[in-house]
Write a protein that holds these residues in place. Structure first.
Motif, PDB file in Angstrom:
ATOM      1  N   PHE A   1       0.554 -22.147-103.646  1.00  0.00           N
ATOM      2  CA  PHE A   1       1.734 -21.815-102.191  1.00  0.00           C
ATOM      3  C   PHE A   1       0.644 -21.642-101.019  1.00  0.00           C
ATOM      4  CE2 PHE A   1       4.243 -20.028-105.504  1.00  0.00           C
ATOM      5  CZ  PHE A   1       5.200 -20.976-105.560  1.00  0.00           C
ATOM      6  N   GLU A   2       1.169 -22.334 -99.783  1.00  0.00           N
ATOM      7  CA  GLU A   2       0.464 -21.946 -98.564  1.00  0.00           C
ATOM      8  C   GLU A   2       1.510 -21.026 -97.767  1.00  0.00           C
ATOM      9  OE1 GLU A   2      -0.743 -25.087 -96.265  1.00  0.00           O
ATOM     10  OE2 GLU A   2      -1.715 -26.077 -98.192  1.00  0.00           O
ATOM     11  N   THR A   3       0.886 -20.247 -97.020  1.00  0.00           N
ATOM     12  CA  THR A   3       1.818 -19.231 -96.397  1.00  0.00           C
ATOM     13  C   THR A   3       1.337 -19.000 -94.961  1.00  0.00           C
ATOM     14  OG1 THR A   3       0.424 -17.175 -96.796  1.00  0.00           O
ATOM     15  CG2 THR A   3       2.301 -17.675 -98.250  1.00  0.00           C
ATOM     16  N   ARG A   4       2.359 -18.725 -94.096  1.00  0.00           N
ATOM     17  CA  ARG A   4       2.008 -18.126 -92.730  1.00  0.00           C
ATOM     18  C   ARG A   4       2.952 -16.887 -92.328  1.00  0.00           C
ATOM     19  NH1 ARG A   4       0.059 -20.782 -87.932  1.00  0.00           N
ATOM     20  NH2 ARG A   4       0.389 -19.721 -86.276  1.00  0.00           N
ATOM     21  N   LEU A   5       2.050 -16.131 -91.902  1.00  0.00           N
ATOM     22  CA  LEU A   5       2.592 -14.654 -91.455  1.00  0.00           C
ATOM     23  C   LEU A   5       3.591 -14.933 -90.286  1.00  0.00           C
ATOM     24  CD1 LEU A   5       2.887 -11.685 -91.689  1.00  0.00           C
ATOM     25  CD2 LEU A   5       0.743 -11.257 -90.126  1.00  0.00           C
ATOM     26  N   LEU A   6       4.859 -14.505 -90.333  1.00  0.00           N
ATOM     27  CA  LEU A   6       5.819 -14.827 -89.133  1.00  0.00           C
ATOM     28  C   LEU A   6       6.158 -13.529 -88.321  1.00  0.00           C
ATOM     29  CD1 LEU A   6       8.459 -17.009 -90.564  1.00  0.00           C
ATOM     30  CD2 LEU A   6       6.347 -17.653 -89.129  1.00  0.00           C
ATOM     31  N   GLN A   7       6.138 -12.361 -88.858  1.00  0.00           N
ATOM     32  CA  GLN A   7       6.465 -11.309 -88.230  1.00  0.00           C
ATOM     33  C   GLN A   7       5.914 -10.113 -89.054  1.00  0.00           C
ATOM     34  OE1 GLN A   7      10.533  -9.711 -88.965  1.00  0.00           O
ATOM     35  NE2 GLN A   7      11.172 -10.478 -86.878  1.00  0.00           N
TER      36      GLN A   7
ATOM     37  N   LEU B   1       6.734 -10.544 -93.276  1.00  0.00           N
ATOM     38  CA  LEU B   1       7.538 -11.594 -93.415  1.00  0.00           C
ATOM     39  C   LEU B   1       6.601 -12.906 -93.255  1.00  0.00           C
ATOM     40  CD1 LEU B   1      10.493 -12.484 -94.451  1.00  0.00           C
ATOM     41  CD2 LEU B   1      10.659 -12.824 -91.909  1.00  0.00           C
ATOM     42  N   PHE B   2       6.626 -13.576 -94.515  1.00  0.00           N
ATOM     43  CA  PHE B   2       5.998 -14.933 -94.538  1.00  0.00           C
ATOM     44  C   PHE B   2       6.868 -16.180 -94.746  1.00  0.00           C
ATOM     45  CE2 PHE B   2       2.659 -11.682 -95.488  1.00  0.00           C
ATOM     46  CZ  PHE B   2       1.535 -12.299 -95.070  1.00  0.00           C
ATOM     47  N   LEU B   3       6.485 -17.275 -93.866  1.00  0.00           N
ATOM     48  CA  LEU B   3       6.907 -18.348 -94.365  1.00  0.00           C
ATOM     49  C   LEU B   3       6.083 -19.010 -95.540  1.00  0.00           C
ATOM     50  CD1 LEU B   3       9.013 -20.666 -93.729  1.00  0.00           C
ATOM     51  CD2 LEU B   3       7.000 -21.570 -92.225  1.00  0.00           C
ATOM     52  N   THR B   4       6.657 -19.584 -96.473  1.00  0.00           N
ATOM     53  CA  THR B   4       6.116 -19.949 -97.657  1.00  0.00           C
ATOM     54  C   THR B   4       6.314 -21.322 -98.219  1.00  0.00           C
ATOM     55  OG1 THR B   4       5.638 -17.690 -98.323  1.00  0.00           O
ATOM     56  CG2 THR B   4       5.160 -19.294-100.096  1.00  0.00           C
ATOM     57  N   TRP B   5       5.564 -22.182 -98.298  1.00  0.00           N
ATOM     58  CA  TRP B   5       5.951 -23.500 -99.160  1.00  0.00           C
ATOM     59  C   TRP B   5       4.822 -23.795-100.115  1.00  0.00           C
ATOM     60  CZ3 TRP B   5       3.855 -22.179 -94.297  1.00  0.00           C
ATOM     61  CH2 TRP B   5       2.751 -23.033 -94.045  1.00  0.00           C
ATOM     62  N   ARG B   6       5.061 -25.152-100.865  1.00  0.00           N
ATOM     63  CA  ARG B   6       4.195 -25.543-102.004  1.00  0.00           C
ATOM     64  C   ARG B   6       3.009 -26.044-101.218  1.00  0.00           C
ATOM     65  NH1 ARG B   6       9.367 -26.723-103.743  1.00  0.00           N
ATOM     66  NH2 ARG B   6       9.183 -28.783-102.942  1.00  0.00           N
ATOM     67  N   THR B   7       2.074 -26.251-102.036  1.00  0.00           N
ATOM     68  CA  THR B   7       0.825 -26.905-101.418  1.00  0.00           C
ATOM     69  C   THR B   7       0.958 -28.529-101.638  1.00  0.00           C
ATOM     70  OG1 THR B   7      -0.276 -26.367-103.631  1.00  0.00           O
ATOM     71  CG2 THR B   7      -0.660 -25.022-101.717  1.00  0.00           C
ATOM     72  N   THR B   8       1.783 -28.955-102.636  1.00  0.00           N
ATOM     73  CA  THR B   8       1.607 -30.519-102.744  1.00  0.00           C
ATOM     74  C   THR B   8       3.165 -30.637-103.033  1.00  0.00           C
ATOM     75  OG1 THR B   8       1.912 -29.813-105.343  1.00  0.00           O
ATOM     76  CG2 THR B   8      -0.371 -30.226-104.305  1.00  0.00           C
ATOM     77  N   GLU B   9       3.364 -32.200-102.856  1.00  0.00           N
ATOM     78  CA  GLU B   9       4.499 -32.805-102.849  1.00  0.00           C
ATOM     79  C   GLU B   9       5.523 -32.339-101.576  1.00  0.00           C
ATOM     80  OE1 GLU B   9       6.054 -32.579-106.656  1.00  0.00           O
ATOM     81  OE2 GLU B   9       4.608 -33.526-107.681  1.00  0.00           O
TER      82      GLU B   9
END
Length: 307
Positions: A156-162, A271-279
């Motif tokens: 996964f990849e993540t981004r710190l939102l809050q 709180l993180f936004l998270t998504w898969r690294t592929t597809e």
């Protein structure tokens, strides 16, 4: 089966009631226009245009078919537009997971921004604890997740939102509800405390345990619960006090006071936004970028992160 060119030709004749004008409108000559109309009539098994008079008139069947022909052609145009929008992320379905507390802190901003800027996106919302979100992100049941750390590395990849503070939730008649001074973390020593579940709310459980260890205090855990709204209900019932994220103020539980608390890190809850690294499909990327733009910039501590 009739073709879209045949429908387009019939509609042009029906609206102009003139073969020459219809042919000019379609940028073709009259002979191929006539052949298209004849082929359409043969396919349908009825006459659409009355050719017995001096002018051009629709038959009863032609008048009945005109509305449906317009609808079919319109649906075809819309389908083509939708197909063209998918690669750009302007349309499609995106499944977004979120924790209960996130629903009271960032979810409304995300839904509002998506409706305003990506109206063609069907945003499917699913409330899940963070651990379940990770599993469903991995399986593809979710496209994006609003979750608490930790997130497994690599997939996964993540981004710190809050980042937000913890607040003390107490019954209105509790001694720590006294507004003459802010309670401190040491005031919790020995207090009955509604604690988070170590299995279903691992992030909050470990955060509080480390906070208590650092402060050298030992509250008495009376229950282990996974959801913030249930914790607040138990506080209201007088079962104990609790530490909850500041977003819980939006829940406005009558009979419960939320107090700032001294002696702990100012904004420890992440709180993180998270998504898969592929597809990752274009609509998912579009919503991901929208969320980061709408919320990430508001958080001066936001940063790209690999969990």
């Amino acid at each position: 089966m009739f073709t879209l060119n045949q429908l387009e030709s019939f509609i042009a004749v029906a609206e102009t009631l003139h073969y020459g004008h219809a042919a000019e409108r379609l940028s073709i000559t009259q002979p191929p226009l006539s052949r298209r109309i004849q082929a359409l009539e043969k396919e349908l098994g009825v006459e659409l245009i009355d050719r017995t008079g001096r002018g051009v008139e629709l038959t009863p069947a032609g008048r009945a078919f005109l509305g449906d022909a317009r609808k079919i052609l319109g649906m075809s145009d819309q389908a083509a537009l939708s197909a063209r929008r998918v690669p750009t992320g302007e349309t499609g379905t995106v499944k977004l997971g979120f924790t209960g507390s996130a629903a009271h802190s960032v979810l409304d901003s995300i839904v509002e921004a998506t409706r305003a800027r990506l109206p063609g996106i069907d945003l499917v919302l699913r409330e899940r604890v963070s651990g379940t979100q990770v599993e469903e992100l991995r399986s593809g049941a979710l496209d994006l997740g609003l979750l608490r750390p930790p997130v497994p590395a690599g997939a996964f990849e993540t981004r710190l939102l809050q980042r937000e503070p913890l607040m003390l939730a107490v019954p209105v008649d509790h001694r720590l509800a006294d507004s003459s001074r802010n309670p401190t973390i040491t005031d919790l020593d020995g207090e009955a405390l509604v604690m988070y579940s170590p299995a279903e709310a691992r992030y909050f459980y470990e955060l509080l345990v480390s906070t208590f260890l650092d402060a050298h205090i030992a509250p008495r855990y009376v229950q282990h619960i996974s959801q913030v709204h249930t914790i607040l209900a138990l506080v209201k019932a007088g079962l104990g006090i609790a530490l909850v994220p500041a977003a819980a103020t939006a829940m406005e539980v009558r009979g419960v006071e939320l107090r700032e608390i001294d002696g702990i890190e100012a904004r420890p809850v992440e709180l993180f936004l998270t998504w898969r690294t592929t597809e990752v499909e274009p609509p998912v990327l579009a919503v991901r970028d929208l969320v980061i733009d709408a919320l990430g910039r508001e958080n001066s501590l936001g940063r790209d992160s690999s969990a």
